[in-house]
Structures are given as structure tokens and as C-alpha cells.
Scaffold this motif. Sequence first.
Motif, short mmCIF file in Angstrom:
data_model
loop_
_atom_site.label_atom_id
_atom_site.label_comp_id
_atom_site.label_asym_id
_atom_site.label_seq_id
_atom_site.Cartn_x
_atom_site.Cartn_y
_atom_site.Cartn_z
N SER A 33 0.96 -1.16 -0.06
CA SER A 33 0.06 -0.14 0.01
C SER A 33 0.89 1.32 -0.02
O SER A 33 2.15 1.25 0.32
CB SER A 33 -1.04 -0.21 1.26
N LEU A 34 0.24 2.40 -0.29
CA LEU A 34 1.05 3.73 -0.43
C LEU A 34 0.90 4.36 1.05
O LEU A 34 -0.12 4.50 1.66
CB LEU A 34 0.20 4.66 -1.43
N PRO A 35 1.94 4.70 1.61
CA PRO A 35 2.02 5.29 2.84
C PRO A 35 1.55 6.62 2.93
O PRO A 35 1.14 7.18 1.91
CB PRO A 35 3.63 5.48 3.22
N ASP A 36 1.19 7.01 4.03
CA ASP A 36 0.46 8.38 4.20
C ASP A 36 0.93 9.54 3.76
O ASP A 36 0.36 10.26 2.92
CB ASP A 36 0.18 8.62 5.91
N ALA A 37 2.40 9.71 3.67
CA ALA A 37 3.14 10.66 3.34
C ALA A 37 2.96 10.58 1.71
O ALA A 37 2.91 11.72 1.10
CB ALA A 37 4.64 10.78 3.86
N ALA A 38 3.24 9.53 1.06
CA ALA A 38 3.40 9.55 -0.28
C ALA A 38 1.86 9.73 -0.97
O ALA A 38 1.70 10.36 -1.95
CB ALA A 38 3.90 8.03 -0.68
N ALA A 39 0.87 9.25 -0.17
CA ALA A 39 -0.45 9.46 -0.60
C ALA A 39 -0.84 10.83 -0.46
O ALA A 39 -1.59 11.54 -1.45
CB ALA A 39 -1.31 8.45 0.21
N GLN A 40 -0.23 11.73 0.38
CA GLN A 40 -0.66 13.03 0.71
C GLN A 40 0.18 13.71 -0.41
O GLN A 40 -0.50 14.61 -1.23
CB GLN A 40 -0.44 13.55 1.88
N GLN A 41 1.30 13.43 -0.78
CA GLN A 41 2.15 13.90 -1.96
C GLN A 41 1.34 13.85 -3.27
O GLN A 41 1.50 14.61 -3.93
CB GLN A 41 3.66 13.53 -1.80
N ALA A 42 0.85 12.65 -3.49
CA ALA A 42 0.36 12.31 -4.89
C ALA A 42 -0.94 13.06 -4.69
O ALA A 42 -1.39 13.66 -5.90
CB ALA A 42 -0.22 10.94 -4.86
N ALA A 43 -1.95 13.13 -3.78
CA ALA A 43 -2.93 14.00 -3.70
C ALA A 43 -2.77 15.33 -4.09
O ALA A 43 -3.77 16.20 -4.88
CB ALA A 43 -3.65 13.78 -2.32
N ASP A 44 -1.72 15.99 -3.64
CA ASP A 44 -1.45 17.40 -3.71
C ASP A 44 -1.43 17.76 -5.30
O ASP A 44 -1.66 18.69 -6.10
CB ASP A 44 -0.33 17.84 -2.80
N ALA A 45 -0.46 16.77 -5.78
CA ALA A 45 -0.04 16.62 -7.39
C ALA A 45 -1.06 16.57 -8.17
O ALA A 45 -1.09 17.01 -9.28
CB ALA A 45 1.42 15.82 -7.39
N LEU A 46 -2.19 15.82 -7.96
CA LEU A 46 -2.93 15.23 -8.86
C LEU A 46 -4.45 16.09 -8.49
O LEU A 46 -5.53 15.64 -9.41
CB LEU A 46 -3.09 13.72 -8.76
N ASP A 47 -4.63 16.83 -7.33
CA ASP A 47 -5.66 17.44 -7.19
C ASP A 47 -6.91 16.29 -6.56
O ASP A 47 -7.94 16.25 -7.02
CB ASP A 47 -6.28 18.04 -7.95
N LEU A 48 -6.44 15.15 -5.91
CA LEU A 48 -7.18 14.21 -5.37
C LEU A 48 -7.09 14.11 -3.93
O LEU A 48 -6.51 14.91 -3.21
CB LEU A 48 -6.97 12.84 -6.04
N THR A 49 -8.15 13.35 -3.41
CA THR A 49 -7.92 13.18 -1.85
C THR A 49 -6.92 11.76 -1.71
O THR A 49 -6.91 11.00 -2.63
CB THR A 49 -9.31 12.64 -1.31
N PRO A 50 -6.30 11.88 -0.34
CA PRO A 50 -5.42 10.45 -0.15
C PRO A 50 -6.11 9.26 -0.44
O PRO A 50 -5.66 8.31 -0.82
CB PRO A 50 -5.08 10.64 1.21
#
Length: 496
Positions: A33-50
Motif C-alpha cells: 500500500s501507499l504510505p500516508d506521506a506519499a499518498a498526501q504528496q500524490a493527492a496534492d500533485a493530482l488534485d485528489l484526496t488521499p
Amino acid sequence: MARGALADAVRVARWAARERGEGTGARAAADGSLPDAAAQQAADALDLTPQQVRADWDRARLAGLIELHGGVARPGWRLRAWDRDDSAALRGWVALFDAWSLARPAPADAGPGAVAEVIEALPQVLSLLYLSAGPVQVADLQELLDQRIAELRTERCEVPYERAVRGAPDPDAVAGPVPVEAAGQGADSEEPDDAAALSTAPDGGAAPDAGGQTTDHAHGRPAPGAAADGAGASSAALLDWALDALAAVGALAVPGGSGGRTRGAGDAAALLRGGEPAGERQARLTPLGSWAVWVKLEQICVAAQSPAGNIEQSAEAMLRGCARLTPGPARAEYRAWLAARSAGSAVEELLAVARGEDALLRGLAFEALRTVGAPAEPAVRAAADEPALRPYALLWLVEHEGGDPETAPDVLTREESTWLWVDTAAAVADHGESRLLVRHLDSAVQGSVPRLLEEVRAVGHPRTVQVLVALAAAHPDPALAKAVRRAAFQVHTGGA
């Protein structure tokens, strides 16, 4: 449609590929699974929720868009081929469809055995949905699922048991397996057993037993939707889970009520869990789902039509059987053999045969890999690093990428072409006629026998001596045969 179903997963996969390219790399947790920090980083970059990122990350992994190596995400071959190969999108979605049971967590109170039974029985449910070509009542699917699970248990020779009901003062008391003598006595006795009378409805239909489980005594099996083993999640809950997971991967749609609107994966679960009366709940396959089931059925039919009967053989035995066939029937045999196996295991088995000593089987293994197509590309590309497989692998890759088979040998170096010539000659010497070995001289790139012998001696093929000896014995020209024997002796003794 497949591209649309995986569009969000592709976005996350490309984000992970960019991160890797920039040297940071998207690292996964131990469970993938994707860790919280990486999920938040991707969410910011892609304009999605974690939460959306994690869901799309899981879908990208299941679809083969992302591959994890040492905890670091790398782009899979399907992502690399996404823009230029429509089959990459279809194969990615089929991989997601095959992994439907991982798309949603199973009910928390469901035992592993009950979940495995539902997964094993579901192909029959999907077949009914496909053959119906329209919405099917969930109640009908439930009945079919329960029937198939009962058949699976019968095939495993499981002995059913029932809860103690005769005068049970303790409602939590559970009886052990019914003794064979008691079961036989109940069957032969003209008077009904007291327990059966207590747990049978007045009309002979279904009634709850002492443990609260509904049982269809007229047919000797639990009523549709009852708990599979009297404990844990009921089969109705497990069917809801399966249908919800299929809806999540885009294989299933749940038609709405009077308006006829089709609900997607987001609200399928709510409907299946009771949003409408049980008798009105329906499900149907999406066009993608129908196509996937059709493909699976076609594979079963192809596997059942093996002309030479090599489906259950090992890769080596299958290839030996195909050595006697012409190209057309051989390809049909390859397809039948591959249809009965997963692509990954089939590719590994074929490459293992190709690494053996039989040159004929090496060539046939790569012919079979041409039938596999794109799923074999990563393994074949890796095999290009092995000297014995490199010429075959390079030719395979050129043809797979759309190159002209007539000009494909141009990708080989002089040494690789010479090595392939010796390997092919070894196959002819072992399995062909002497005249074919003589004719094989014309295919050498050197253009003259002296130059060919010079380069053959230098290439270092392990079968060089045997090939030269066989060629000398077969060639009708005494002078040329003598030169070939001399070259064989020099290779054998290590002389110049």
C-alpha cells in the motif's frame, strides 16, 4: 472503455513513474500500500484526496501498471505501452478483472474457507449473467451460488453437520458430527425424527433451526442466503461482497429502479445491501464484463480443442509433440496449451526449456512465445542478456514491435548470426535429414565456406564440433567435407 476504466489508475502510475525519474521514487509499505506521506504528496500533485489516491494506487498495481521492486514502484510494461498499444489497456483491465476479489475487502466475519468457496463458485454466476444478456435477479444469483457451493462441498466429500436441537437447554450448545448409524437410522425409519420435525416448517419448506440458520429440508441444503457453515458471514453477505467488487472493477452494473438509471461502483454496494426489496434487486454485466467473460469461455473452448492432446503436458513434452506438426496446427496447439495456464507461469516454463541443450526445442519455445505476445515481453527482454537466448530474443522483440520478419536478422551482429547458424544446424543434425544440413550452408551470412568455418570456430558454441562432424559426413563434396572435418578437429583440440 478499458482506457476509461483505468484512467485514474494511469494518472497515479504516471505520477509514481515521474517520482522515480526524479530520483525520489514512490516507496510502498510492506503490504504494497501507499504510505500516508506519499499518498498526501500524490493527492496534492493530482488534485485528489488521499483516499482516492490509495484506491487508484491499488488498481494500478492489480492492473500491472505499477510493479514493486524492493518496495520502490516502477512502471510496468502496460504503462510503457499505454499510448501506443490498445492491447495494453485491455490486458491491464483483464488483470484487474481477474483480481476482482482484491478490489474490496471481504466481510470481516467471513472465514477464509467461505471466501475461497465463493471465489471458486463465482465463474458459474458470471456465466449465467453472460448467457442472460441482461439484468438477472440477485435472488437467482444467490440460489445458483448456494447450489454451486453445495456441489463443491460434495466433490470434497464433506460430511454436513447440524446444531443440536433435541431438547437443547443451552442455546449455545453445538452438536458434533452426526454419527453414521444415526444418519442411517433416520433415513430408514418410517417415523420422522423429532429434530427434523422441530426444524421443518408445517408446509415442508424452510424454517429456522435451533441455531437460527434457515434450512431447506426439502432439498437437504441451507436455504438461499443462509450462513454457509452456521457461523460467520452468510452467503448472501458474501454474494453482496462479490457483486460489489465486480462493480468496483467495472465488470458489473446494477440497474436502478423505475428510472432505469445504471448505478456504478460507487453506489452498487448500498443497493446490493438492501436499498431495494430483495426480489427486485438485479445485476448485469457491463460491456467490458461481457467481453471478459466471453474471452474466458473462449479460452476454455480452445483448451478443450487441443488437436494433439498436449494441454496437460509439460512445456518440453508439448514442444516435442509440436515438432512433428506443421506451423498451423502447431500454433493451435500452442494456443490451447497457453489457454490452460497463466501467462506468467507459461512464459517461465517455455524459457526454462529454451535454456536446455536441445536446440530444436529452443527455437520452438520462442515460436510458442510469439503466441503469448505482449505479456511475454519483459521476460524475453531479460532473456536477451543470456548469450544462448540472445539471438532468439532479439528476433522476437523486433517482430513483436512490428518489424519486418524478412529484415529482422539485420538486428543481429555477425557473431550472433553465426551463433544462431550453429544452433540451428545443431537442431537439424539432431532431428532432421542430412540433406537439410547441407542446404543450411546457404543460409550462412559469411558467403563462403572457409570464412564460415573460421567464424564458427571462433564463436564458441558448445555444439560446434558435433555440427561440423555431421556436416562433413553429409556433404557430397569430398574436398569440402575434408576441410570441415579438419575444422572440427581443430575446435576439438583447441588448435588454430
